[in-house]
Design a protein around this motif. Structure first.
Motif, PDB file in Angstrom:
ATOM      1  N   PRO A 182      19.216  -6.794   7.057  1.00 56.06           N
ATOM      2  CA  PRO A 182      18.811  -5.655   6.390  1.00 56.06           C
ATOM      3  C   PRO A 182      17.192  -5.275   6.685  1.00 56.06           C
ATOM      4  CG  PRO A 182      19.681  -7.425   4.989  1.00 56.06           C
ATOM      5  CD  PRO A 182      19.455  -8.089   6.045  1.00 56.06           C
ATOM      6  N   THR A 183      17.182  -3.972   6.890  1.00 53.82           N
ATOM      7  CA  THR A 183      15.847  -3.653   7.190  1.00 53.82           C
ATOM      8  C   THR A 183      14.720  -3.291   6.075  1.00 53.82           C
ATOM      9  OG1 THR A 183      16.943  -2.157   8.942  1.00 53.82           O
ATOM     10  CG2 THR A 183      14.705  -1.962   8.465  1.00 53.82           C
ATOM     11  N   ASP A 184      13.628  -3.947   6.223  1.00 53.30           N
ATOM     12  CA  ASP A 184      12.663  -3.741   5.137  1.00 53.30           C
ATOM     13  C   ASP A 184      11.722  -2.718   5.707  1.00 53.30           C
ATOM     14  OD1 ASP A 184      10.212  -3.969   3.813  1.00 53.30           O
ATOM     15  OD2 ASP A 184      10.057  -6.058   3.866  1.00 53.30           O
ATOM     16  N   PRO A 185      11.602  -1.465   5.193  1.00 51.09           N
ATOM     17  CA  PRO A 185      10.855  -0.588   6.024  1.00 51.09           C
ATOM     18  C   PRO A 185       9.465  -0.974   6.221  1.00 51.09           C
ATOM     19  CG  PRO A 185      11.970   0.413   4.161  1.00 51.09           C
ATOM     20  CD  PRO A 185      12.308  -0.860   4.109  1.00 51.09           C
ATOM     21  N   LEU A 186       8.757  -1.426   5.116  1.00 52.41           N
ATOM     22  CA  LEU A 186       7.445  -1.954   5.230  1.00 52.41           C
ATOM     23  C   LEU A 186       7.202  -2.923   6.513  1.00 52.41           C
ATOM     24  CD1 LEU A 186       4.997  -1.001   3.417  1.00 52.41           C
ATOM     25  CD2 LEU A 186       5.676  -3.063   2.214  1.00 52.41           C
ATOM     26  N   ALA A 187       8.012  -3.976   6.467  1.00 51.19           N
ATOM     27  CA  ALA A 187       7.995  -4.774   7.682  1.00 51.19           C
ATOM     28  C   ALA A 187       8.341  -4.279   8.890  1.00 51.19           C
ATOM     29  CB  ALA A 187       8.788  -6.078   7.254  1.00 51.19           C
ATOM     30  N   PRO A 192       7.471  -7.352  11.081  1.00 50.79           N
ATOM     31  CA  PRO A 192       7.942  -8.283  10.105  1.00 50.79           C
ATOM     32  C   PRO A 192       7.388  -9.732  10.051  1.00 50.79           C
ATOM     33  CG  PRO A 192       9.434  -7.936  12.076  1.00 50.79           C
ATOM     34  CD  PRO A 192       8.535  -6.856  12.232  1.00 50.79           C
ATOM     35  N   GLY A 196       4.982 -10.947   7.207  1.00 56.36           N
ATOM     36  CA  GLY A 196       5.799 -12.006   6.815  1.00 56.36           C
ATOM     37  C   GLY A 196       5.382 -13.356   6.789  1.00 56.36           C
ATOM     38  N   ARG A 245       1.253  -5.476  -0.930  1.00 57.17           N
ATOM     39  CA  ARG A 245       2.196  -6.808  -0.527  1.00 57.17           C
ATOM     40  C   ARG A 245       1.446  -7.894   0.112  1.00 57.17           C
ATOM     41  NH1 ARG A 245       7.582  -6.976   2.972  1.00 57.17           N
ATOM     42  NH2 ARG A 245       8.229  -4.971   1.462  1.00 57.17           N
ATOM     43  N   ASP A 249       1.223 -11.613  -1.685  1.00 56.16           N
ATOM     44  CA  ASP A 249       1.757 -12.623  -1.092  1.00 56.16           C
ATOM     45  C   ASP A 249       0.697 -13.699  -0.707  1.00 56.16           C
ATOM     46  OD1 ASP A 249       4.231 -11.483  -1.463  1.00 56.16           O
ATOM     47  OD2 ASP A 249       4.299 -11.201   1.140  1.00 56.16           O
TER      48      ASP A 249
END
Ligand SMILES: C[S@@+](CC[C@H](N)C(=O)[O-])C[C@H]1O[C@@H](n2cnc3c(N)ncnc32)[C@H](O)[C@@H]1O
Length: 253
Positions: A182-187, A192, A196, A245, A249
């Motif tokens: 599934p796509t995480d637009p920010l990443a 990613p 991440g 983010r 994190d």
């Protein structure tokens, strides 16, 4: 033993790209060469050949004089093939095990990879390092059915560069991220793996981008709304959220 070529060390960016390409290249049972598109004077291409004496390399340049002026050390000459042409046109599908596209704009990289998709899809890896902040390369990889396998930032003479390595989904090599996830637009926009893992330089990199684009951000990216800048505008529009983010994190629990 590596041949004595006298090439010496490259810049931080060149050294990082050479290391990533040599690491990504299959072992010597695979005899297909690595190709660099836009090799200019061979700073990356020749160092890859130097570091991996088992590999052949192909350089593609749109400048016809490049093959004549590129100083190929005698020890490397039998394994270096310099061709004149546009993008992937001088390469046959399946001819190469890997592609390097560095120092080109993101739009050019995406266009080159997509125009000859049959060549791109037949390699084991594509290593890119766009010359500027861009928003086209990762979407092009996704559209080509390629997974991002590695991402690193490098700081070279005061500028940050994103090095992104992708592999076709069918590749047997281990992958870190699946294009079907599934796509995480920010990443997806900011990387990613850069975001991440995160990359150790990511906090400083995003602060640097906020500084570089401060005027555009202060006017709510008004000049980035349409045309070829729209994708970059959308990415820059997520910059504050990416920084937030990362701060969340990386803060101590
Ligand atoms: C700034 S140099 C980068 C050299 C080297 N790849 C690096 O990263 O240090 C970009 C080179 O790409 C070449 N180039 C640009 N578009 C190209 C294309 N469509 N096909 C082949 N070469 C291209 C240019 O002629 C130029 O020499």
């Amino acid at each position: 033993v590596a041949p004595a070529t006298g090439l010496g060390r490259g810049s931080a960016r060149i050294d990082r790209l050479v290391a990533m390409a040599c690491e990504a290249a299959p072992d010597s049972r695979d005899t297909r060469p690595i190709a660099e598109i836009g090799y200019d004077l061979g700073q990356i291409l020749l160092r890859v050949a130097e570091r991996r004496p088992d590999l052949r390399v192909i350089g593609v340049e749109v400048q016809p004089e490049a093959a004549r002026v590129t100083p190929v050390p005698a020890a490397l000459r039998p394994r270096v093939d310099l061709r004149t042409g546009d993008g992937l046109a001088p390469l046959a599908p399946g001819e190469c095990c890997g592609l390097i596209l560095a120092g080109l704009g993101g739009r050019t990289i995406a266009e080159v990879l997509t125009r000859h998709a049959e060549v791109t899809r037949a390699v084991d890896f594509v290593l890119t390092c766009p010359s500027h902040l861009e928003a086209e390369v990762r979407p092009a990889f996704a559209a080509l059915g390629m997974d991002i396998a590695d991402e690193r930032l490098v700081l070279d003479r005061g500028r940050y560069y994103e090095c992104v390595l992708a592999r076709p989904r069918a590749s047997p090599a281990p992958r870190v991220l699946d294009a079907d996830a599934p796509t995480d637009p920010l990443a997806a926009a900011w990387g990613p793996l850069l975001l991440g893992r995160p990359d150790p330089l990511m906090v400083d990199y995003l602060a640097d981008q906020a500084h570089r684009f401060r005027d555009a951000l202060a006017t709510d990216l008004a000049s980035y709304r349409a045309g070829h800048r729209a994708a970059l505008g959308a990415k820059l529009g997520m910059l504050a959220a990416a920084r937030a983010r990362l701060a969340r994190d990386t803060s101590a629990p």
